[in-house]
Structures are given as structure tokens and as C-alpha cells.
Design an enzyme around this catalytic site. Structure first.
Site, PDB file in Angstrom:
ATOM      1  N   ASP A 223       0.869  -1.246   0.155  1.00 27.07           N
ATOM      2  CA  ASP A 223      -0.196  -0.072   0.035  1.00 27.07           C
ATOM      3  C   ASP A 223       0.821   1.058  -0.132  1.00 27.07           C
ATOM      4  O   ASP A 223       1.777   1.248   0.668  1.00 27.07           O
ATOM      5  CB  ASP A 223      -0.806  -0.025   1.285  1.00 27.07           C
ATOM      6  CG  ASP A 223      -2.146   0.854   1.317  1.00 27.07           C
ATOM      7  OD1 ASP A 223      -2.320   1.693   0.158  1.00 27.07           O
ATOM      8  OD2 ASP A 223      -2.655   1.092   2.062  1.00 27.07           O
ATOM      9  N   HIS A 363      -9.707  -0.524  -7.908  1.00 26.25           N
ATOM     10  CA  HIS A 363      -9.514   0.719  -6.666  1.00 26.25           C
ATOM     11  C   HIS A 363      -8.496   1.524  -7.263  1.00 26.25           C
ATOM     12  O   HIS A 363      -8.731   2.860  -7.361  1.00 26.25           O
ATOM     13  CB  HIS A 363      -9.039  -0.089  -5.667  1.00 26.25           C
ATOM     14  CG  HIS A 363      -8.728   0.951  -4.692  1.00 26.25           C
ATOM     15  ND1 HIS A 363      -9.523   1.793  -4.185  1.00 26.25           N
ATOM     16  CD2 HIS A 363      -7.521   1.072  -3.825  1.00 26.25           C
ATOM     17  CE1 HIS A 363      -8.945   2.575  -3.083  1.00 26.25           C
ATOM     18  NE2 HIS A 363      -7.616   2.221  -2.966  1.00 26.25           N
TER      19      HIS A 363
END
Ligand SMILES: *[C@@H]1O[C@H](CO)[C@@H](O)[C@H](O)[C@H]1NC(C)=O
Ligand SMILES: *[C@@H]1O[C@H](CO)[C@@H](O)[C@H](O)[C@H]1NC(C)=O
Ligand SMILES: *[C@@H]1O[C@H](CO)[C@@H](O)[C@H](O)[C@H]1NC(C)=O
Ligand SMILES: *[C@@H]1O[C@H](CO)[C@@H](O)[C@H](O)[C@H]1NC(C)=O
Ligand SMILES: *[C@@H]1O[C@H](CO)[C@@H](O)[C@H](O)[C@H]1NC(C)=O
Ligand SMILES: *[C@@H]1O[C@H](CO)[C@@H](O)[C@H](O)[C@H]1NC(C)=O
Ligand SMILES: *[C@@H]1O[C@H](CO)[C@@H](O)[C@H](O)[C@H]1NC(C)=O
Length: 500
Positions: A223, A363
Site C-alpha cells: 500500500d 480501486h
């Protein structure tokens, strides 16, 4: 306990002009960085490189709170939400006890100047008012507070941590270090210094995940790869978006909002969200719905579905460059893992009907559409934030995994910095993640963070074998537990405006 600091009598690296510290923390020096450096995430610039970039852009990294430009690289981080009980008393302590501990960007970049525990502070609208600071910040979401923001797709505040509902959170103190002991001892000394001037409302402890999962969020994906390069801080890696300083820092070149008070310059709006992640439930969904393609085992098909929902494999490798299987070397390689823009490299054009390499709804595609918009990344119609959150909660237990059910809450303590919440986080959530009609037509919700007020969400394009197939997600795998909007001021604004 591992001895990770040494005593030094040398310069305390207190910012010139500030009151000298009374806390022992500043006198301790680190031997190891309090930040993490996982493979695949952009490494930070050296302090000299950052100073050179800052000097060219005429910004002062000594005056900017350290968390804003650093991104998701904390080892352990505590969020301490407080109310101001006695403003006169708090202002005095803000100046004498907190300000000397506020860690600047310059200080945080170099482990020789990092404190044992880094500290940053930010205030909500009601917090500024409690301090008698009545200037309009020219930011509508900030002025109203997150609990009344109808734009985020939350089903009201029914799932919220009760302490986030209402207006009594005046500020948040961020404490970051490499051990819980360091954070707890800093918190204890801070609480004793602040005494009755504040009330403790809520705390959330975050921590990077262990071992090989360091830098990965709880679903398992690396991330923070797509965080932009801010002019004045760093030179971009291949494919990294370059954004004007003022997209993140108020009052700098590229800040499109006018009418802010002069003291707000070099501050940034901090969006905090406690995002619960239903990991066993997410994994069960993937297990039950594998992409069925010749040559793929059911497990391969489940992994592929998860990767297409995110737009990256767990290693960080983008599905646009690795459409069928994870390529861990690509995920680890910062010169390649962000170097794509959804266009055909030979024609420079995005194929607006082809989702075989990456769904339009993925996403990372919805939250950073790159060439999909047909605009340069630094255009004002692009919307960039710096993400600086950290996972919270325990690893999934064997019992949770086998029962397909979350027993103990875990998720992401989401933090985003921007010079305008309406152009930054709020825009990304409302007009991109939650909007089904997006750039190339009816693509559906962002399957990870898209929210439909708790109702089910239709997502298109996930199945590479059948682009017409819609998948309905009846469960939100990410559930908002609420949060608040804050402003993270410059060190000089704390010294000259907020503490007087
Ligand atoms: C900073 O930390 C890194 C990694 O922890 C280490 O390799 C380096 O030697 C440290 N530098 C200083 C000046 O302490
Ligand atoms: C805030 O302003 C009011 C009215 O001017 C004043 O009475 C009060 O003392 C101020 N409080 C602080 C903490 O400065
Ligand atoms: C607030 O703090 C000041 C300074 O410590 C003190 O003089 C005052 O009595 C306090 N006010 C209240 C209402 O407790
Ligand atoms: C399928 O899974 C196996 C076992 O994890 C792995 O070795 C193989 O590379 C995967 N193949 C594809 C095409 O994903
Ligand atoms: C776009 O992709 C579709 C589906 O893969 C393909 O049939 C079509 O030829 C592509 N169009 C262009 C202009 O490359
Ligand atoms: C965007 O980038 C281009 C190319 O580097 C540059 O010419 C332009 O000035 C930049 N615009 C902004 C708003 O920074
Ligand atoms: C968990 O989900 C898997 C995949 O659907 C299923 O095979 C298994 O029976 C479930 N376990 C329980 C306890 O429901």
C-alpha cells in the site's frame, strides 16, 4: 528492550527561534530509523536532496510537520483524539510542552535527527474555535466536520465509533515510533504535562504488519506505491505523478483556493478515517468467485479476482503490466511498479473498451485514472492526496480464517493530506470511488472503498473473460467507522498564532 537510542549532549536540533525543550525525548538520539522501508514503496529522499528540491521551490521543510510529505512509512503510530478543556491553559502548554516536540519534515527525514518518538498535531474546526481562531479556512467539509458530510457513501453514522459523532474532538496528536514502549512513555509524559487542559476522547493504535507483510494493508496488498511526488520534496520515480506543492500544502504554488488566513500557509488538511476491513469475509468472497480461465487453478482465479478488484497484485505489481499472474520482482521494483498509464505504449491511447489488462473500476484506477482522463497528471482536473495511514488491529487468527468471520476489528487508520478536502479526499470518494458512471461509462463502484450507504454495490469489468458480466457485492469489505477532518498547521503557525 532493544537499546535503539543513545544519549547525546550535542545540538538538540531544536528549530531556531522556538522555545527549547523540557522533555527528555529531544535529548535522545536514534541509531535506527523510526520509519519503515519496505521493498516496492518509493524510498524517501535524503535530507540533502529534499533540501535542494525545497530550496528550488522556495519552501521551508523545517516549518512543515513531518507526517505530511512522508507517506505510509510508519512503524507504529498512535492517534490520540482530545478535547480542549481549558483553552488558556492549553495554549500555554501548546507552546511550552507540545511545540518543542513537533517533528518537522527535515527532522523526520534523517534518522540522526529523528526523535525517539515523532509527534505531530492537528486541529478540527471546533478545535480552532476553542482556541479563539475564528478565521475561515475556506474549506466547507472542514468547517462542517466529517460527521455531517453526506458525500462519503456512509449509511449515516450507525457504524461509527461513537466518539467520532458530534463535535467535541478538537484535535489529534500523532505519535510515531518503532516501539510501543516509546510511544506509551511519550504519551504518559505528554498527558502529565497537559494535565486538565485537555480531555482524552479516543485513541487508536496503528502498527505496520509483521515481517514480509510490512507495508501491506490487511487484505495483503502493498500500500502506498501511487503516492505522488510533490514539487519541492522529491524527484519522481518512473510513472509517479508530479503534483504542484500547493496541491498538498496550503498557500503554495498550485493551491487553487483563495481567502485562507496567512498563518495557514504550509499547513495541510488531514482527513482521518477508521476503515474497518473484513478480511476473512473478503477472502471467502474471492474463494467463492474465482475467475475461470483455462490454465488457472481455483486459487489462481481467486487471486486474480482480488488483484483485479485492487488493480495490483499483493506484491504491488500492477495488473495492467501483469494481467494473469503476480510478478513479485515487478512489485518490488520501484522503477517499474508504477510505470504505466493504462494507454497502449505504442499509440499512447487508452482503449476505452478493453478491460482485459485492468478493469476500469479497479480501486487504483478509479482513485488515480492516469491517462484515462486524457489530461496531464498535474492538471487541476486531477485530484491528488498524500496517503499517510497505517494498519490497525491484530493479524487474522486461524479461528477467524476458518470461520470466514471477523472476530476482532482490524483495518486501516486512513490518513490523507491535501490543500482542499473538497478537491482531495472528498472528491475521490464521492465522484470517483462511489460514482458508477466513470470516464468510460457505467463501470460500477470501486470494489474496495466504493460505498453505497450500506446497500449492495454493482461492479463491472472484473471478469476478463466476459467484460459484460456484472458482479454484485452484497458485503462492504471496507466499513467506515467514521473519523474527522483536521488542519495540520506549520510549526510557525503553532508558535505565532495557535498558542498565543
Ligand atoms: C539510518 O537508518 C538506517 C536504517 O535503519 C541505517 O542503515 C543507517 O545507518 C542509519 N543512519 C544513521 C545516520 O543513523
Ligand atoms: C477568547 O476570546 C474571548 C473574547 O475575546 C476572551 O474572553 C477569552 O479569554 C479568549 N480565550 C482565549 C483562550 O484566548
Ligand atoms: C484555566 O487555566 C488557567 C491557567 O492554568 C487557570 O488560571 C484557570 O483557573 C483555569 N480555568 C478554569 C475554568 O479552570
Ligand atoms: C497458479 O498458482 C500456482 C501455485 O500458487 C503458481 O505456482 C502459478 O504460478 C499460478 N499460475 C498462474 C497463472 O497464476
Ligand atoms: C480495443 O480492445 C478490444 C478488446 O480487446 C479490441 O477488440 C479492439 O480492437 C481494441 N481497439 C483498438 C483501437 O485497439
Ligand atoms: C505541469 O507539468 C508540465 C510539464 O512538466 C509543466 O509545463 C506545467 O507547468 C505543469 N503545470 C503545473 C500546474 O504545475
Ligand atoms: C468458509 O468459506 C469456505 C469457502 O466458501 C467454505 O468452504 C467453508 O465451508 C466456510 N467455513 C465455514 C465454517 O462456514
Amino acid at each position: 528492550m532493544k537499546l535503539n537510542f543513545i544519549l547525546t549532549l550535542a545540538s538538540l536540533s531544536v528549530i531556531t527561534g522556538l522555545v527549547s525543550a523540557t522533555s527528555v525525548d529531544l535529548k535522545l538520539k536514534r541509531e535506527t530509523s523510526l520509519l519503515i522501508d519496505p521493498a516496492g514503496l518509493p524510498t524517501l529522499p535524503t535530507v540533502n536532496a529534499a533540501k535542494a528540491a525545497a530550496s528550488a521551490a522556495n519552501i521551508n521543510l523545517d516549518d512543515i510537520q513531518g507526517d505530511i510529505l512522508i507517506g505510509m512509512l510508519k512503524n507504529m503510530e498512535l492517534f490520540f483524539f482530545f478535547g480542549i478543556a481549558n483553552a488558556t491553559d492549553f495554549k500555554a502548554k501548546l507552546k511550552s510542552d507540545i511545540l518543542p516536540l513537533v517533528t518537522s519534515t527535515t527532522q523526520l527525514l534523517d534518522n540522526s535527527t529523528q526523535p525517539i518518538t515523532a509527534l505531530n498535531i492537528a486541529f478540527s474546526q471546533t478545535g480552532l474555535l476553542a482556541l479563539n481562531v475564528t478565521d475561515s479556512m475556506s474549506d466547507v467539509p472542514f468547517a462542517g466536520g466529517q460527521a455531517v458530510d453526506p458525500n462519503l457513501g456512509d449509511p449515516g453514522t450507525t457504524n461509527w465509533v461513537p466518539e467520532f459523532v458530534g463535535t467535541n474532538i478538537h484535535g489529534v496528536i500523532l505519535l510515531a515510533s518503532d516501539t510501543l514502549d516509546n510511544i506509551n512513555s511519550q504519551l504518559a509524559s505528554l498527558k502529565s504535562a497537559l494535565g486538565d487542559s485537555v480531555t482524552e476522547i479516543y485513541s487508536l493504535q496503528g502498527a505496520a504488519r509483521p515481517d514480509n507483510e510490512k507495508g501491506h494493508e490487511h487484505f495483503g496488498f502493498l500500500d502506498g506505491i501511487s503516492n505522488p511526488a510533490v514539487v519541492g520534496f522529491r524527484t519522481p520515480l518512473p510513472g509517479q505523478a508530479v503534483v504542484p506543492t500547493g496541491e498538498i500544502l496550503v498557500g503554495e504554488t498550485g493551491d487553487r483556493i483563495t481567502g485562507r488566513p496567512s498563518w495557514a500557509k504550509d499547513g495541510s488538511f488531514l482527513v482521518f478515517r477508521q476503515l474497518k476491513q473484513l478480511v476473512p469475509e473478503f477472502n471467502k468472497f474471492l474463494t467463492d468467485n474465482p475467475i475461470q480461465q483455462p490454465g488457472l487453478t481455483p486459487q489462481n482465479g481467486s487471486d486474480l479476482l482480488g488483484a483485479r478488484m485492487m488493480g495490483r497484485w499483493k506484491s504491488g505489481a500492477p495488473v495492467f503490466l501483469a494481467p494473469l499472474a503476480d510478478e513479485p520482482e515487478l512489485g518490488r521494483d520501484t522503477s517499474r511498479n508504477n510505470d504505466f498509464n493504462y494507454a497502449d505504449p505504442t499509440t499512447g491511447l487508452v482503449n476505452t473498451t478493453d478491460q482485459t489488462k485492468c478493469p476500469f473500476s479497479a480501486h487504483i484506477r478509479k482513485t488515480r485514472p492516469r491517462a484515462d482522463l486524457g489530461l496531464p497528471e498535474n492538471s487541476t482536473s486531477n485530484h491528488h492526496i498524500i496517503r499517510a495511514g497505517i494498519p490497525y488491529g491484530p493479524e487474522v487468527s486461524t479461528e477467524e480464517a476458518s470461520s470466514n468471520t471477523t472476530a476482532t476489528e482490524r483495518g486501516l487508520a486512513f490518513v490523507a493530506y491535501q490543500s482542499s478536502i473538497g478537491n482531495g479526499f472528498q472528491f475521490l470518494q464521492k465522484l470517483w470511488a462511489d460514482k458508477t458512471n466513470f470516464v468510460h461509462g457505467n463501470v460500477g463502484f470501486d470494489p474496495i472503498i466504493g460505498a453505497n450507504k450500506g446497500a449492495s454495490r454493482v461492479v463491472n469489468g472484473l471478469d476478463p473473460t466476459d467484460p459484460t458480466r456484472s458482479i454484485t457485492l452484497v458485503t462492504d469489505f471496507v466499513v467506515s467507522r467514521g473519523g474527522e477532518y483536521f488542519f495540520s498547521p506549520s510549526l510557525s503557525a503553532i508558535a505565532n498564532t495557535l498558542s498565543v
